[in-house]
Design a protein around this motif. Structure first.
Motif, PDB file in Angstrom:
ATOM      1  N   ALA A 288      -3.856   7.146  -0.796  1.00 24.32           N
ATOM      2  CA  ALA A 288      -3.561   5.793  -0.328  1.00 24.32           C
ATOM      3  C   ALA A 288      -3.869   4.713  -1.363  1.00 24.32           C
ATOM      4  O   ALA A 288      -3.597   3.526  -1.118  1.00 24.32           O
ATOM      5  N   LEU A 289      -4.431   5.083  -2.524  1.00 29.83           N
ATOM      6  CA  LEU A 289      -4.722   4.072  -3.552  1.00 29.83           C
ATOM      7  C   LEU A 289      -3.433   3.357  -3.961  1.00 29.83           C
ATOM      8  O   LEU A 289      -2.413   4.001  -4.229  1.00 29.83           O
ATOM      9  N   PRO A 290      -3.441   2.026  -4.027  1.00 30.19           N
ATOM     10  CA  PRO A 290      -2.196   1.277  -4.261  1.00 30.19           C
ATOM     11  C   PRO A 290      -1.737   1.254  -5.719  1.00 30.19           C
ATOM     12  O   PRO A 290      -0.594   0.915  -5.997  1.00 30.19           O
ATOM     13  N   TYR A 291      -2.616   1.580  -6.652  1.00 31.12           N
ATOM     14  CA  TYR A 291      -2.260   1.511  -8.074  1.00 31.12           C
ATOM     15  C   TYR A 291      -2.263   2.899  -8.705  1.00 31.12           C
ATOM     16  O   TYR A 291      -3.089   3.748  -8.365  1.00 31.12           O
ATOM     17  N   GLU A 292      -1.322   3.106  -9.612  1.00 29.29           N
ATOM     18  CA  GLU A 292      -1.306   4.312 -10.451  1.00 29.29           C
ATOM     19  C   GLU A 292      -1.464   3.853 -11.898  1.00 29.29           C
ATOM     20  O   GLU A 292      -0.635   3.097 -12.410  1.00 29.29           O
TER      21      GLU A 292
END
Length: 559
Positions: A548-552
Motif C-alpha cells: 500500500a506504500l504510495p511511492y516507488e
C-alpha cells in the motif's frame, strides 16, 4: 597532494577494498539495466554544462523523478535537484566506496548486538538466576532512546556528531558489561550500550544515501550485507567462547569461575566496536551532507563539500554557489538558536528543536503523510515480530533441540551460525530484485515480508531438529531480503532536511513495539510455538501494508 585528499592509509585501504569488491561489481554488470542508467546517460551527456547556468536547473529524467514526492516546498526541491546533478557529475568514486565500508559498520553493529544479547542469555540466566526477558527489555528500552535521540539529533546538529559517537558508546559499555557482578548491573549496561546501537541505522543510512549518486542508490540495499555479516560474526565468535567456557546445560549451580564464556564474548565484541570506531574517527574523514547544509541555509558549505568529494574522486564539479542561491531562500532554513540569556532559556530553546515543528514537514502533504504513516506502521509491526521470534531463537532452538534429543550448547550455536550464513546472500538478492521493473522496492519488500511470515508459521510443523533448522534457514534468508529493502526504501522516501527525523520516527516505532516483545515473553511460555504464531501473523500483515506504500523509489533520485 590535494588538501582534500584522504590520508595515505585510507587511500591504500580503499585500493584494496576496490579490488575485493571486484566480484560484486562483476555481479552488478549482469543486473537488468535500471531506469537510473538512462538518467546517468542524460546527465553525462550534458558534458561540462553548468547546473543552472541558464537560470534553470538541468532538465532530465531526474527532474520528473523528484517531482513524484512533494515535500510542500518547491525551492527545497529545486535546490535538491541541483545538488543531485552535482553528485551525479562527481560520480561514484573512492569516497563513496570508503563510505560504503564505514557506514556498513553501523549496519554491522545494529544486527550484532541484539544477537549478542540472545547469545549470552542462557549463560547469564544460569549464573544470575533471573528472568531473561528483563535483559531483553533493558536492551529494547536503550534501543528506543538511541533511535529517537540520535536520529532527530542528526537533523539538528548534523550527521557527523552522531556518526562519531554511537560506536564509541557501544564499545565502552559493552566491555564494562563483561565484568558485571549481577544481573541488575548487566541489564543497566546493556541498556546504555543499546543507546549507542540504536542510533546507527537512522544516521548511517542517511549519510550513505546523501553522498551516493542516483545511479548507484541500489547500493543502499546491498549495504545491508553488513547487517547479515554482523549476525554471522557474532555467531562465529560465540560458538567457541560460549560453548567451551560455559557451565554444562544440566548443571544445578553455575559459579562465575566456570561460566566465563559470555564475559569473554562481551570483551571481544566490545573491543571490536572500539576498533571500528577508531577507523571511523581517526582514519576516515566524514564531511557533512551537502543537502543537510543546504537545508540549513548554508549553500556555500554545500558547494564546498561537493568540491571536496570531487577532489577525493579525482573528478571535477561545475557547481557554483549562485546555482543554488538564485533559486531563492529555502523557507525551512531557519538556523536560529537560543544561545543567550539564563541557562533555563537556553535549555528550553534547545529542547524546542526536538518538538513537533521538526516533524511536521514529514506530513506536509496528504500523500507524504500517508507514506510516512504507513512506514511507521510497517516498522512498528516488524519491530514487534522480529525480536519476539529472533531474539529468542537460540532459547527456542535449544528447547526444541532438547525435545529432539540434541539440545547441546555446541549444536545450538552451530545452528545459529548456519542461520547467519544463510542470511548473507539475501542482501545481494535484494540489491538485484529492487531494480527489476516488475518488482521495484515495494514488490520486493512485500514478497519477502510475506514469505518471512509463511516460513515462520511453517516452522511449527517441524517434527525433528533438521526440519526445524531448514524452516529457520528459509526464514533467515527472506528476512535478510526484507530488511535490506526496508532499510533502503525508508530513507529514500524522506527528504534530506527531515530524513534523520523520519528515520528516527520509524526506528522509534520499531523500538517501542520491540519493548513489547520481552513483556509478552514475561507472561508467556517462550518454549512453546505461541511466539512463533504471533510473529508469523504480524509479518503477513506487514507484507500487505508494504503493497500500500504510495511511492516507488526505484530509479528515482532521493530528495
Amino acid at each position: 597532494m590535494s588538501t582534500y585528499r584522504l590520508t595515505p592509509l585510507l587511500d591504500l585501504k580503499i585500493d584494496l577494498v576496490l579490488e575485493c569488491m571486484l566480484l560484486g561489481r562483476v555481479w552488478a554488470s549482469f543486473r537488468l539495466p535500471p531506469p537510473s542508467l538512462k538518467m546517468e546517460k542524460d546527465l553525462d551527456g550534458q558534458g561540462s554544462t553548468e547546473a543552472g547556468s541558464d537560470g534553470h536547473e538541468p532538465t532530465s529524467v531526474l527532474q520528473a523523478d523528484l517531482d513524484d514526492i512533494d515535500t510542500g516546498d518547491s525551492i527545497y526541491q529545486k535546490k535538491a535537484r541541483v545538488l543531485n546533478h552535482a553528485l551525479q557529475e562527481v560520480g561514484m568514486g573512492r569516497y563513496q566506496w570508503g563510505l560504503f565500508i564505514v557506514t556498513g559498520f553501523g549496519y554491522f553493529a545494529d544486527n550484532l548486538w541484539p544477537i549478542v544479547t540472545g547469545l549470552i542469555l542462557p549463560g547469564v540466566i544460569a549464573e544470575f538466576k533471573f528472568n531473561g526477558a528483563f535483559l531483553k527489555l533493558g536492551q529494547n528500552i536503550g534501543l528506543l532512546v538511541g533511535a529517537a535521540f540520535w536520529g532527530v539529533g542528526a537533523d539538528i546538529w548534523g550527521r557527523k556528531v552522531s556518526f562519531n559517537l554511537t560506536l564509541l558508546i557501544t564499545g565502552v559499555f559493552a566491555v564494562a558489561a563483561g565484568g558485571s557482578p549481577n544481573f541488575v548491573v548487566l541489564t543497566s549496561l546493556v541498556s546504555v550500550w543499546s543507546v549507542g546501537v540504536g542510533g546507527n541505522l537512522p544516521v548511517d543510512s542517511s549519510i550513505f544515501l546523501e553522498f551516493v549518486p542516483a545511479t548507484h542508490q541500489y547500493l543502499l540495499t546491498i549495504l545491508s550485507i553488513w547487517w547479515a555479516f554482523g549476525q554471522l560474526f557474532g555467531s562465529l565468535i560465540a560458538w567457541p567462547l560460549i560453548a567451551n567456557f560455559s557451565c554444562p546445560s544440566d548443571a544445578t549451580t553455575c559459579p562465575r569461575s566456570e561460566n566465563q564464556g559470555w564475559r569473554y564474548f562481551l570483551y571481544t565484541m566490545g573491543g571490536v566496536m572500539l576498533v571500528l570506531w577508531a577507523i571511523r574517527f581517526f582514519v576516515f574523514k566524514l564531511y557533512e551532507s551537502p543537502k543537510y547544509l543546504m537545508g540549513k541555509g548554508n549553500d556555500q558549505g554545500a558547494v564546498d563539500v561537493v568540491y571536496k568529494l570531487a577532489a577525493h574522486n579525482r573528478t571535477s564539479s561545475t557547481l557554483k554557489v549562485d546555482d543554488l542561491q538564485r533559486l531563492g531562500v529555502y523557507s525551512g532554513s531557519d538556523t536560529r538558536e537560543v544561545t543567550s540569556g539564563n541557562a533555563r532559556d537556553v535549555l528550553k530553546g534547545r529542547l524546542a528543536l526536538f518538538g513537533w515543528d521538526h516533524m511536521k514537514p514529514l506530513f506536509a502533504t496528504r500523500k507524504l503523510a500517508y507514506s510516512t504513516s504507513l512506514l511507521i506502521a510497517l516498522w512498528a509491526l516488524i519491530g514487534l515480530a522480529f525480536p519476539l521470534y529472533n531474539s529468542f531463537v537460540t532459547f527456542y532452538l535449544s528447547s526444541r533441540g532438547t525435545h529432539f534429543g540434541d539440545g547441546s550448547v555446541y549444536i545450538t550455536y552451530r545452528n545459529q551460525v548456519i542461520l547467519s550464513v544463510i542470511g548473507v546472500p539475501g542482501a545481494l538478492l535484494a540489491g538485484y530484485m529492487v531494480e527489476l521493473p516488475v518488482l521495484g522496492r515495494r514488490g520486493t519488500l512485500a514478497i519477502s515480508t510475506l514469505l518471512t511470515g509463511v516460513f515462520i508459521l511453517a516452522s511449527t510443523t517441524a517434527r525433528n531438529s533438521n526440519a526445524l533448522l531448514g524452516w529457520n534457514c528459509a526464514y533467515s534468508f527472506t528476512s535478510n531480503v526484507m530488511y535490506g529493502v526496508l532499510y533502503a526504501i525508508t530513507p529514500e522516501l524522506f527528504p534530506t532536511k527531515d530524513r534523520g527525523t523520519g528515520n528516527a520516527l520509524t526506528a522509534t516505532a520499531n523500538r517501542i513495539f520491540g519493548v513489547m516483545a520481552p513483556i509478552i515473553a514475561l507472561y508467556a511460555n517462550i518454549t512453546t510455538a505461541v511466539p512463533v504464531w504471533i510473529a508469523g501473523a504480524i509479518f503477513l500483515g506487514a507484507g500487505l501494508i508494504a503493497l500500500a506504500l504510495p511511492y516507488e523509489s526505484r530509479g528515482k533520485a532521493s530528495l
